[in-house]
Scaffold this motif. Sequence first.
Motif, PDB file in Angstrom:
ATOM      1  N   VAL A   1      -4.533   7.596   6.409  1.00  0.00           N
ATOM      2  CA  VAL A   1      -3.401   7.633   5.674  1.00  0.00           C
ATOM      3  C   VAL A   1      -2.298   6.870   6.701  1.00  0.00           C
ATOM      4  O   VAL A   1      -2.115   6.881   7.732  1.00  0.00           O
ATOM      5  CB  VAL A   1      -2.591   9.176   5.567  1.00  0.00           C
ATOM      6  CG1 VAL A   1      -1.231   9.078   5.042  1.00  0.00           C
ATOM      7  CG2 VAL A   1      -3.655  10.069   4.577  1.00  0.00           C
TER       8      VAL A   1
ATOM      9  N   LYS B   1      -1.908   5.764  -5.755  1.00  0.00           N
ATOM     10  CA  LYS B   1      -2.893   4.689  -5.108  1.00  0.00           C
ATOM     11  C   LYS B   1      -3.553   4.016  -6.342  1.00  0.00           C
ATOM     12  O   LYS B   1      -3.821   3.656  -7.188  1.00  0.00           O
ATOM     13  CB  LYS B   1      -4.060   5.265  -4.467  1.00  0.00           C
ATOM     14  CG  LYS B   1      -3.666   5.823  -3.120  1.00  0.00           C
ATOM     15  CD  LYS B   1      -4.986   6.447  -2.429  1.00  0.00           C
ATOM     16  CE  LYS B   1      -4.609   6.659  -0.904  1.00  0.00           C
ATOM     17  NZ  LYS B   1      -6.116   6.969  -0.241  1.00  0.00           N
TER      18      LYS B   1
ATOM     19  N   GLN C   1       0.073  15.210  -0.952  1.00  0.00           N
ATOM     20  CA  GLN C   1      -1.090  14.578  -1.099  1.00  0.00           C
ATOM     21  C   GLN C   1      -1.220  14.205  -2.509  1.00  0.00           C
ATOM     22  O   GLN C   1      -1.846  13.086  -3.071  1.00  0.00           O
ATOM     23  CB  GLN C   1      -2.353  15.505  -0.437  1.00  0.00           C
ATOM     24  CG  GLN C   1      -3.608  14.636  -0.946  1.00  0.00           C
ATOM     25  CD  GLN C   1      -4.735  15.391  -0.110  1.00  0.00           C
ATOM     26  OE1 GLN C   1      -4.760  16.708  -0.199  1.00  0.00           O
ATOM     27  NE2 GLN C   1      -5.856  14.784   0.152  1.00  0.00           N
TER      28      GLN C   1
ATOM     29  N   PHE D   1       0.964  11.286  -3.299  1.00  0.00           N
ATOM     30  CA  PHE D   1       0.312  10.185  -2.518  1.00  0.00           C
ATOM     31  C   PHE D   1      -0.928   9.670  -3.216  1.00  0.00           C
ATOM     32  O   PHE D   1      -0.972   8.348  -3.529  1.00  0.00           O
ATOM     33  CB  PHE D   1      -0.285  10.547  -1.144  1.00  0.00           C
ATOM     34  CG  PHE D   1      -0.545   9.339  -0.165  1.00  0.00           C
ATOM     35  CD1 PHE D   1       0.410   8.814   0.452  1.00  0.00           C
ATOM     36  CD2 PHE D   1      -1.779   9.227  -0.175  1.00  0.00           C
ATOM     37  CE1 PHE D   1      -0.095   7.807   1.243  1.00  0.00           C
ATOM     38  CE2 PHE D   1      -2.424   8.233   0.634  1.00  0.00           C
ATOM     39  CZ  PHE D   1      -1.379   7.564   1.402  1.00  0.00           C
ATOM     40  N   ASN D   2      -1.848  10.542  -3.687  1.00  0.00           N
ATOM     41  CA  ASN D   2      -3.038   9.928  -4.468  1.00  0.00           C
ATOM     42  C   ASN D   2      -2.803   9.532  -5.765  1.00  0.00           C
ATOM     43  O   ASN D   2      -3.521   8.592  -6.263  1.00  0.00           O
ATOM     44  CB  ASN D   2      -4.016  11.320  -4.505  1.00  0.00           C
ATOM     45  CG  ASN D   2      -4.593  11.506  -3.218  1.00  0.00           C
ATOM     46  OD1 ASN D   2      -4.459  10.652  -2.155  1.00  0.00           O
ATOM     47  ND2 ASN D   2      -5.279  12.933  -3.075  1.00  0.00           N
ATOM     48  N   SER D   3      -1.519  10.068  -6.245  1.00  0.00           N
ATOM     49  CA  SER D   3      -1.287   9.631  -7.858  1.00  0.00           C
ATOM     50  C   SER D   3      -0.792   8.136  -7.781  1.00  0.00           C
ATOM     51  O   SER D   3      -1.001   7.246  -8.785  1.00  0.00           O
ATOM     52  CB  SER D   3      -0.516  10.436  -8.460  1.00  0.00           C
ATOM     53  OG  SER D   3       1.059  10.289  -8.111  1.00  0.00           O
TER      54      SER D   3
ATOM     55  N   ARG E   1       0.872  -1.168  -0.092  1.00  0.00           N
ATOM     56  CA  ARG E   1      -0.192   0.078   0.034  1.00  0.00           C
ATOM     57  C   ARG E   1       0.884   1.462   0.038  1.00  0.00           C
ATOM     58  O   ARG E   1       2.101   1.385   0.340  1.00  0.00           O
ATOM     59  CB  ARG E   1      -1.055  -0.131   1.321  1.00  0.00           C
ATOM     60  CG  ARG E   1      -0.246   0.041   2.534  1.00  0.00           C
ATOM     61  CD  ARG E   1      -1.219  -0.042   3.478  1.00  0.00           C
ATOM     62  NE  ARG E   1      -0.858  -0.205   4.893  1.00  0.00           N
ATOM     63  CZ  ARG E   1      -1.293  -0.159   6.063  1.00  0.00           C
ATOM     64  NH1 ARG E   1      -2.674   0.082   6.001  1.00  0.00           N
ATOM     65  NH2 ARG E   1      -0.810  -0.452   7.246  1.00  0.00           N
ATOM     66  N   VAL E   2       0.238   2.141  -0.431  1.00  0.00           N
ATOM     67  CA  VAL E   2       1.171   3.614  -0.635  1.00  0.00           C
ATOM     68  C   VAL E   2       1.206   4.110   1.007  1.00  0.00           C
ATOM     69  O   VAL E   2       0.261   4.012   1.585  1.00  0.00           O
ATOM     70  CB  VAL E   2       0.151   4.677  -1.358  1.00  0.00           C
ATOM     71  CG1 VAL E   2       1.082   5.784  -1.444  1.00  0.00           C
ATOM     72  CG2 VAL E   2       0.198   4.021  -2.958  1.00  0.00           C
ATOM     73  N   SER E   3       2.232   4.636   1.486  1.00  0.00           N
ATOM     74  CA  SER E   3       2.337   4.880   2.727  1.00  0.00           C
ATOM     75  C   SER E   3       3.228   6.161   2.897  1.00  0.00           C
ATOM     76  O   SER E   3       4.164   6.523   2.107  1.00  0.00           O
ATOM     77  CB  SER E   3       2.622   3.858   3.566  1.00  0.00           C
ATOM     78  OG  SER E   3       3.930   3.460   3.320  1.00  0.00           O
TER      79      SER E   3
ATOM     80  N   ASP F   1       5.618   3.946  -2.501  1.00  0.00           N
ATOM     81  CA  ASP F   1       4.661   3.329  -3.188  1.00  0.00           C
ATOM     82  C   ASP F   1       4.262   1.752  -2.810  1.00  0.00           C
ATOM     83  O   ASP F   1       4.910   1.295  -1.974  1.00  0.00           O
ATOM     84  CB  ASP F   1       4.995   3.521  -4.816  1.00  0.00           C
ATOM     85  CG  ASP F   1       6.067   2.522  -5.135  1.00  0.00           C
ATOM     86  OD1 ASP F   1       6.438   1.511  -4.411  1.00  0.00           O
ATOM     87  OD2 ASP F   1       6.509   2.636  -6.449  1.00  0.00           O
ATOM     88  N   LYS F   2       3.439   1.209  -3.493  1.00  0.00           N
ATOM     89  CA  LYS F   2       2.884   0.119  -3.172  1.00  0.00           C
ATOM     90  C   LYS F   2       4.056  -1.094  -3.036  1.00  0.00           C
ATOM     91  O   LYS F   2       3.782  -2.279  -2.553  1.00  0.00           O
ATOM     92  CB  LYS F   2       1.841  -0.642  -3.969  1.00  0.00           C
ATOM     93  CG  LYS F   2       0.684   0.139  -3.969  1.00  0.00           C
ATOM     94  CD  LYS F   2      -0.723  -0.150  -4.965  1.00  0.00           C
ATOM     95  CE  LYS F   2      -1.842   0.607  -4.475  1.00  0.00           C
ATOM     96  NZ  LYS F   2      -2.794   0.349  -5.478  1.00  0.00           N
TER      97      LYS F   2
END
Length: 181
Positions: free
Chosen positions: A99, A181, A174, A177-179, A70-72, A151-152
């Motif tokens: 988050v 996901k 953000q 981060f959102n891109s 997961r993105v973190s 990233d993941k």
Amino acid sequence: MNKQRLFLFVPLIVFAGMAIFFWRGLSLDPNAMPSALLNKPVPAFELPVLPAPENPPGLMIANQELLKGRVSLLNVWATWCVTCKQEHEFLNQLKAQGVPIYGINYKDNDEDAKTWLAELHNPYVFSVIDADGRLGLNLGVFGAPETYVIDKAGVVRYKHIGDVNQDVWEKTIQPIFNSLK
């Protein structure tokens, strides 16, 4: 005599060169320090987790377990860091929004860190103990706080030096981060 006149301009030329050099330096963003790890995996580590009510004492964690899937955010913090305390409340807000934030307690006293998290609340899924700073060194940490977007696949996609606040989150972190996901 012409050569002597030319030597009069040498200080002026040196001054102009230095002025250009300093002007360029003042226009640089001090927080824009590129990471050597950008687009590379988080360095391998296996470290103890800072004990917390949700984490039993003696728990060890490796980067593969911690950061993949997961993105973190990966946040470097310490109780001796004044700026870390300033950003801590906002990190708790991000946690409340879902988050995932993993912490690296950097060159700190474990008891002070446990007290800090008990009093100020714990925004971290886990916070590993980097007592000797080896993980920080491998990450290229300049000092606390620093925050990485992971990233993941466990790859560093962005590094932010300094506190994460509402403005930094909305304008810089953000969107990245959102891109991812």
